[in-house]
Design an enzyme around this catalytic site. Sequence first.
Site, PDB file in Angstrom:
ATOM      1  N   ARG A  50       0.850  -1.204   0.000  1.00  0.00           N
ATOM      2  CA  ARG A  50       0.000   0.000   0.000  1.00  0.00           C
ATOM      3  C   ARG A  50       0.882   1.250   0.000  1.00  0.00           C
ATOM      4  O   ARG A  50       0.584   2.252  -0.625  1.00  0.00           O
ATOM      5  CB  ARG A  50      -0.956   0.006   1.197  1.00  0.00           C
ATOM      6  N   TYR A 102     -15.374  17.251 -16.699  1.00  0.00           N
ATOM      7  CA  TYR A 102     -15.792  15.848 -16.726  1.00  0.00           C
ATOM      8  C   TYR A 102     -16.925  15.653 -15.695  1.00  0.00           C
ATOM      9  O   TYR A 102     -16.785  16.049 -14.537  1.00  0.00           O
ATOM     10  CB  TYR A 102     -14.589  14.968 -16.391  1.00  0.00           C
ATOM     11  N   ASP A 174      -6.353  18.980 -14.465  1.00  0.00           N
ATOM     12  CA  ASP A 174      -6.628  17.639 -14.992  1.00  0.00           C
ATOM     13  C   ASP A 174      -6.083  17.612 -16.422  1.00  0.00           C
ATOM     14  O   ASP A 174      -6.627  18.260 -17.311  1.00  0.00           O
ATOM     15  CB  ASP A 174      -8.144  17.380 -14.954  1.00  0.00           C
ATOM     16  N   LYS A 199      -7.056   6.646 -19.803  1.00  0.00           N
ATOM     17  CA  LYS A 199      -7.273   7.189 -21.137  1.00  0.00           C
ATOM     18  C   LYS A 199      -5.981   7.105 -21.965  1.00  0.00           C
ATOM     19  O   LYS A 199      -5.531   6.030 -22.273  1.00  0.00           O
ATOM     20  CB  LYS A 199      -7.823   8.612 -21.019  1.00  0.00           C
TER      21      LYS A 199
HETATM   22  C1  LIG Z   1     -12.277   9.656 -17.412  1.00  0.00           C
HETATM   23  C2  LIG Z   1     -11.910  10.946 -16.809  1.00  0.00           C
HETATM   24  C3  LIG Z   1     -11.770  11.078 -15.425  1.00  0.00           C
HETATM   25  C4  LIG Z   1     -12.053   9.924 -14.480  1.00  0.00           C
HETATM   26  O1  LIG Z   1     -11.114   8.920 -14.591  1.00  0.00           O
HETATM   27  P1  LIG Z   1     -11.419   7.354 -14.344  1.00  0.00           P
HETATM   28  O2  LIG Z   1     -10.133   6.704 -14.659  1.00  0.00           O
HETATM   29  O3  LIG Z   1     -12.542   6.977 -15.242  1.00  0.00           O
HETATM   30  O4  LIG Z   1     -11.809   7.239 -12.908  1.00  0.00           O
HETATM   31  C5  LIG Z   1     -11.369  12.307 -14.934  1.00  0.00           C
HETATM   32  N1  LIG Z   1     -11.133  13.359 -15.757  1.00  0.00           N
HETATM   33  C6  LIG Z   1     -11.268  13.265 -17.091  1.00  0.00           C
HETATM   34  C7  LIG Z   1     -10.983  14.450 -17.952  1.00  0.00           C
HETATM   35  C8  LIG Z   1     -11.661  12.062 -17.660  1.00  0.00           C
HETATM   36  O5  LIG Z   1     -11.803  11.977 -18.993  1.00  0.00           O
END
Ligand SMILES: *Cc1c(COP(=O)(O)O)cnc(C)c1O
Length: 382
Positions: A50, A102, A174, A199
């Site tokens: 962890r 998002y 982000d 992604k």
């Molecule tokens: C998909 C996404 C998230 C969330 O991420 P997960 O891996 O699905 O939990 C956060 N910000 C953006 C811009 C995203 O496209």
Amino acid sequence: MSVDIETTCIHGNGQLEKDHPYRSIITPIFQVATFAHPGIGRSTGYDYSRVGNPTRNDLEQVVNDLEHGRGCLATTNGMAAIWLTLELFDPRSHIIASEDLYGGSVRLFDAVKESHDISVSYINTSFPDEVRKAVRENTKALYIETPSNPMMEVTDLAEMRKIADEHGLLLIVDNTFLSPYFQNPIDFGADIVVHSGTKYLEGHNDTLAGFVISRTEELHERLAFLYKTMGPCLAPFDSFLVLRGIKTLAIRLERQQENAVRIAKWLRSNPNVTEVYYVGLEDHPGYEVNKKQSRGFGGMISFRTKDKETAERILAKVKIITFAESLGGVESLITYPMIQTHGYIDPEVREKLGITDTLLRLSVGIENVNDLIGDLEQAFSE
Ligand SMILES: *Cc1c(COP(=O)(O)O)cnc(C)c1O
């Protein structure tokens, strides 16, 4: 030796392979929960997975190097990464966030609003003066997506840094949409960069992951304490998959962008399309700002069809492109933001942002671009 980004994707800072058992070329999967202590008060560097795991540690090093950070934590998914950053804030804190965000991030902010006593204002952060006006005496952070999801609004990060400095705020970005291949927010003053590693970084639609990268060691230490305490840590096998995915980040993104430019231009010439939102089009309102702070436009396109029926027909008829949530993988995906990624958002807010029943979002993959355009062509046709 300092190396360029394509090399970093494969070798990290160059130290990775040297430390592997048997000089293994690839980071092995240390599928292990705990590590033996060589003696009282002594450690091999790893005690319990962890807190730290060698496979995850290599991944964190690579992502940290890609994002020019001073510390990186790999989380189970993007939401866990964003949630971890929210744990930095005391009750009564106020956060200013990009209004086009998002949907899951808005749901998270709503979820912690009461339990953590945190308030959030959603502002069009493309206009720095609007952000300035929204600052309150208890504002603690700016939370930015650029380009935003799904409307591709661009926010000037250097301007956000100025505002953050004026008021002593944390700047959190982000960076999922452009990935560190195209954009490094820390170079423009971000304190924390978060990612949905699911992604572009992972890139193959087969694993969830998230990242939190800090600009300073002090901030990383605070986050690392929360991380080991709360435990949203990425598993060894998933870490291995993301490490492998990142090796091809550069060539994937080059091809995705090349395909996206072609498709954006094709969409623009299509009489059934009324609007194309792609930061790579020179008349996009954020084109210049994006150019100043990034090395590219990425592979995400949103577009508006002439009516709802056309949008529905496309979703029903695509064959190579898949009607599915998510983005950034080698497979092209088409999303209906209104009911999928942004289904959570208040309908009135959605309407105001332009997330309506004619808006589609396309994540362009690495398939042959003529095949993708051919697929769209047949899907558009009645
Ligand atoms: C998909 C996404 C998230 C969330 O991420 P997960 O891996 O699905 O939990 C956060 N910000 C953006 C811009 C995203 O496209």
